[in-house]
Design a protein around this motif. Sequence first.
Motif: not given
Length: 225
Positions: A52-81
């Motif tokens: 239907x071409x309707x739009x939405x924003x999806x969230x799921x477990x996701x990890x952002x990795x910045x190799x240069x800065x040695x950084x890992x960020x875990x996106x766990x939307x709506x979770x308690x951990x």
Amino acid sequence: MKQEEPVRKVRCPHCGQISSYKVPASINGTLQPLLRQAILEETLFDWQCPHCEGQARLFYPFVYHDMRRRLLIDLAAGSRQASVDAAALSNTFPALEQYTTRWVRSLTALKEKIMIFEHGLDDGAMELTKLALMQMVQRREHCSLKAGYWEASQKAQAQDRLFFAFLTPEGEVLRRSVHRSAYEKSLEIARHFPTLAAGFPLVSKRWAVAVMQEYRATQDSGKQA
């Protein structure tokens, strides 16, 4: 660190049709600058229904990795951990102990963390600065604020000020700033109370409140000694 892109089933909130959707379980901001930019523009998780071409924003477990800065960020939307098991990850990713790790609950918080570390700032000190400014604004302007985020603008950097956007319960956005010296003071406090949870800690407003309570208790005990 690379993870396979899982295929998820998505039910469109508009037409109810189920579609397959291939999502990135992680991205490397150093090697994938376009995907990094999509996070900063808050479009990475935007989805369009093929029916239907309707739009939405999806969230799921996701990890952002910045190799240069040695950084890992875990996106766990709506979770308690955090969604990442640090102990299990360290077995396949031995370099983890050399990384700064964080957990966030929203896309906006993920964006804020990325910008904080890319600007060479301390996220704990930023949370303390944000908390102090939020409390001052509430006290002086007799208003209630739900959350706040740092705005990494060129204007803020040029004027040696830090600009924050705060959200009221009614959805109004208030933009206020504080001199960089407030951050420097917060940095002293953050370094004096460096205790963080193991694994992927949540450095947030709640963390800042707990640190300030401990800091004030220490100050009070010092006065009484």
